[in-house]
Design a protein around this motif. Structure first.
Motif, PDB file in Angstrom:
ATOM      1  N   ALA A 147    -109.065  81.155 -23.856  1.00 36.80           N
ATOM      2  CA  ALA A 147    -107.602  81.532 -24.673  1.00 36.80           C
ATOM      3  C   ALA A 147    -107.784  82.588 -25.711  1.00 36.80           C
ATOM      4  CB  ALA A 147    -107.136  80.336 -25.255  1.00 36.80           C
ATOM      5  N   GLY A 148    -109.139  82.731 -26.403  1.00 39.71           N
ATOM      6  CA  GLY A 148    -109.577  83.628 -27.492  1.00 39.71           C
ATOM      7  C   GLY A 148    -109.721  84.814 -26.850  1.00 39.71           C
ATOM      8  N   ILE A 149    -110.223  85.085 -25.744  1.00 35.70           N
ATOM      9  CA  ILE A 149    -110.523  86.211 -24.928  1.00 35.70           C
ATOM     10  C   ILE A 149    -109.071  86.848 -24.585  1.00 35.70           C
ATOM     11  CG2 ILE A 149    -111.230  87.507 -22.772  1.00 35.70           C
ATOM     12  CD1 ILE A 149    -113.908  85.855 -23.262  1.00 35.70           C
ATOM     13  N   GLY A 150    -108.164  85.906 -23.874  1.00 33.57           N
ATOM     14  CA  GLY A 150    -106.871  86.446 -23.341  1.00 33.57           C
ATOM     15  C   GLY A 150    -106.046  86.787 -24.714  1.00 33.57           C
ATOM     16  N   GLN A 151    -106.133  86.153 -25.852  1.00 31.48           N
ATOM     17  CA  GLN A 151    -105.387  86.565 -26.829  1.00 31.48           C
ATOM     18  C   GLN A 151    -105.935  87.931 -27.604  1.00 31.48           C
ATOM     19  OE1 GLN A 151    -102.532  85.441 -28.396  1.00 31.48           O
ATOM     20  NE2 GLN A 151    -102.373  87.165 -29.918  1.00 31.48           N
TER      21      GLN A 151
END
Length: 91
Positions: free
Chosen positions: A52-56
């Motif tokens: 999720a951190g990479i996507g954001q």
């Protein structure tokens, strides 16, 4: 104005309004492709998998916030060079 003359005018206005919506629709799909390009870049150049951190972070890069994109990617363990390249790929 006669009722029979109003109908073609109303139909023409509806066609023009619908055409404007259809012309604007492709611009709305640009961000997801950029995010995918960023995530693909990270997958190719880093051992980190999509989180999720990479996507954001990639989303931040796609809207032009390169500083936040790079900082977020390095915070989840992506190297600074890979983060920079991924954020450029997103934009």
């Amino acid at each position: 104005m006669r009722p029979s003359a109003r109908i073609p005018g109303i139909l023409a206005a509806l066609v023009l309004a619908t055409g404007g919506i259809a012309a604007a629709a492709p611009a709305a799909t640009a961000a997801p492709t950029s995010v995918q390009d960023c995530e693909k870049y990270i997958a190719q150049h880093s051992s980190k998998k999509g989180t999720a951190g990479i996507g954001q972070a990639c989303y931040e890069g796609s809207i032009g916030n390169q500083t936040s994109c790079s900082a977020s990617l390095t915070a989840v363990g992506v190297s600074a060079n890979t983060a920079s390249g991924a954020c450029r790929a997103a934009h």
